[in-house]
Design a protein around this motif. Structure first.
Motif, mmCIF file in Angstrom:
data_model
loop_
_atom_site.group_PDB
_atom_site.id
_atom_site.type_symbol
_atom_site.label_atom_id
_atom_site.label_comp_id
_atom_site.label_asym_id
_atom_site.label_seq_id
_atom_site.Cartn_x
_atom_site.Cartn_y
_atom_site.Cartn_z
ATOM 1 N N UNK A 41 55.647 45.012 42.949
ATOM 2 C CA UNK A 41 54.875 44.229 41.975
ATOM 3 C C UNK A 41 55.345 44.507 40.556
ATOM 4 N N UNK A 42 55.625 45.769 40.258
ATOM 5 C CA UNK A 42 56.112 46.132 38.923
ATOM 6 C C UNK A 42 57.512 45.546 38.710
ATOM 7 N N UNK A 43 58.363 45.656 39.741
ATOM 8 C CA UNK A 43 59.729 45.138 39.627
ATOM 9 C C UNK A 43 59.739 43.630 39.399
ATOM 10 N N UNK A 44 58.794 42.917 40.006
ATOM 11 C CA UNK A 44 58.703 41.465 39.839
ATOM 12 C C UNK A 44 58.025 41.065 38.536
ATOM 13 N N UNK A 45 57.495 42.045 37.813
ATOM 14 C CA UNK A 45 56.771 41.730 36.588
ATOM 15 C C UNK A 45 55.483 40.983 36.852
ATOM 16 N N UNK A 46 54.784 41.372 37.925
ATOM 17 C CA UNK A 46 53.549 40.705 38.353
ATOM 18 C C UNK A 46 52.359 41.622 38.045
ATOM 19 N N UNK A 47 51.782 41.508 36.837
ATOM 20 C CA UNK A 47 50.711 42.440 36.467
ATOM 21 C C UNK A 47 49.459 42.313 37.313
ATOM 22 N N UNK A 48 49.111 41.085 37.745
ATOM 23 C CA UNK A 48 47.910 40.916 38.560
ATOM 24 C C UNK A 48 48.042 41.660 39.887
ATOM 25 N N UNK A 49 49.195 41.520 40.531
ATOM 26 C CA UNK A 49 49.400 42.201 41.814
ATOM 27 C C UNK A 49 49.493 43.712 41.632
ATOM 28 N N UNK A 50 50.193 44.158 40.586
ATOM 29 C CA UNK A 50 50.317 45.596 40.343
ATOM 30 C C UNK A 50 48.945 46.224 40.138
ATOM 31 N N UNK A 51 48.105 45.553 39.358
ATOM 32 C CA UNK A 51 46.751 46.064 39.114
ATOM 33 C C UNK A 51 45.943 46.116 40.406
ATOM 34 N N UNK A 52 45.969 45.032 41.175
ATOM 35 C CA UNK A 52 45.169 44.956 42.405
ATOM 36 C C UNK A 52 45.624 45.973 43.444
ATOM 37 N N UNK A 53 46.923 46.060 43.664
ATOM 38 C CA UNK A 53 47.433 46.964 44.707
ATOM 39 C C UNK A 53 47.170 48.416 44.326
ATOM 40 N N UNK A 54 47.373 48.748 43.054
ATOM 41 C CA UNK A 54 47.100 50.116 42.612
ATOM 42 C C UNK A 54 45.616 50.447 42.759
ATOM 43 N N UNK A 55 44.751 49.533 42.338
ATOM 44 C CA UNK A 55 43.311 49.795 42.454
ATOM 45 C C UNK A 55 42.912 49.993 43.910
ATOM 46 N N UNK A 56 43.391 49.109 44.796
ATOM 47 C CA UNK A 56 43.052 49.238 46.215
ATOM 48 C C UNK A 56 43.584 50.544 46.799
ATOM 49 N N UNK A 57 44.776 50.944 46.378
ATOM 50 C CA UNK A 57 45.377 52.201 46.853
ATOM 51 C C UNK A 57 44.524 53.401 46.453
#
Length: 232
Positions: free
Chosen positions: A194-210
């Protein structure tokens, strides 16, 4: 009860900064559940088990009280205040901070930052396959640290820094389990992408869920599934 099995003596090499080492030792014991919620702490016994005088112990307990892990009651003593409810609150606080930091990392990470994260995840895969828990703990902390660095966040990182001892202690417990190692690796790899793709919404969601999932697993491990079920 054998208090000596729950805390370990402070080594002489640490005597220069004794209070901090006593504080870290006790904090780990509380978060790992070896000193239990609402337990009254006998200062003389603890000082003996740690191999120190009561002076650095009292200083460490005052610091733990500012962190909300113990409370002092006049004429009654010092009591542990870390139970499943507080553990959940700490996990949610970490999830909020880490997810916002991951979001900013997805916006700001350089190609060099992504290369470092990719190398760390590749090393995580190897360590996961080998079951090298000590190396995985180290790589986990490097991975999250690199995300913090890539985010460029100053204020959020200062807030998050108070969680670091909590983070380390929970990782030591959780990563002993092979299934948990596999889940954590998959989640870290998804955060990287998600970070590599520059996708802040996904990075935030995946990190929070993790963070929320691993925090819940820590609560179940330390306090037991039955107690959690009673609260839900």
């Amino acid at each position: 009860m054998d208090h000596g099995e729950r805390v370990t003596p402070v080594q002489p090499i640490f005597l220069i900064n004794l209070r901090d080492h006593v504080h870290e030792n006790l904090r780990k014991a509380i978060i790992a559940g070896r000193l239990v919620d609402e337990e009254r702490l006998n200062e003389r016994d603890l000082a003996r088990d740690l191999g120190v005088s009561t002076t650095p112990l009292k200083e460490a307990l005052r610091q733990l009280e500012t962190e909300g892990l113990v409370r002092t009651e006049p004429r009654r003593g010092v009591f542990v205040t870390y139970g499943p409810q507080q553990a959940e609150e700490m996990s949610l606080a970490r999830a909020a901070l880490e997810s916002m930091i991951a979001r900013m990392a997805a916006k700001r990470a350089s190609l060099g930052d992504v290369d470092v994260l990719r190398a760390q995840v590749a090393d995580m895969e190897t360590a996961t396959r080998k079951g090298d828990v000590e190396r995985l703990i180290e790589l986990n902390e490097l991975f999250h640290g690199q995300i913090h660095e890539a985010s460029g966040c100053g204020y959020l990182r200062r807030l998050q820094s108070r969680q670091q001892i909590y983070d380390h202690t929970t990782r030591v417990g959780l990563l002993q389990d092979a299934d948990e190692r596999g889940r954590a690796f998959a989640e870290h790899r998804a955060i990287l992408e998600a970070i590599a793709l520059g996708d802040p919404d996904s990075a935030e969601r995946i990190m929070r869920d993790h963070i929320v999932r691993s925090g819940q697993r820590h609560i179940e491990t330390v306090f037991g599934r039955a107690r959690l079920g009673d609260r839900q």
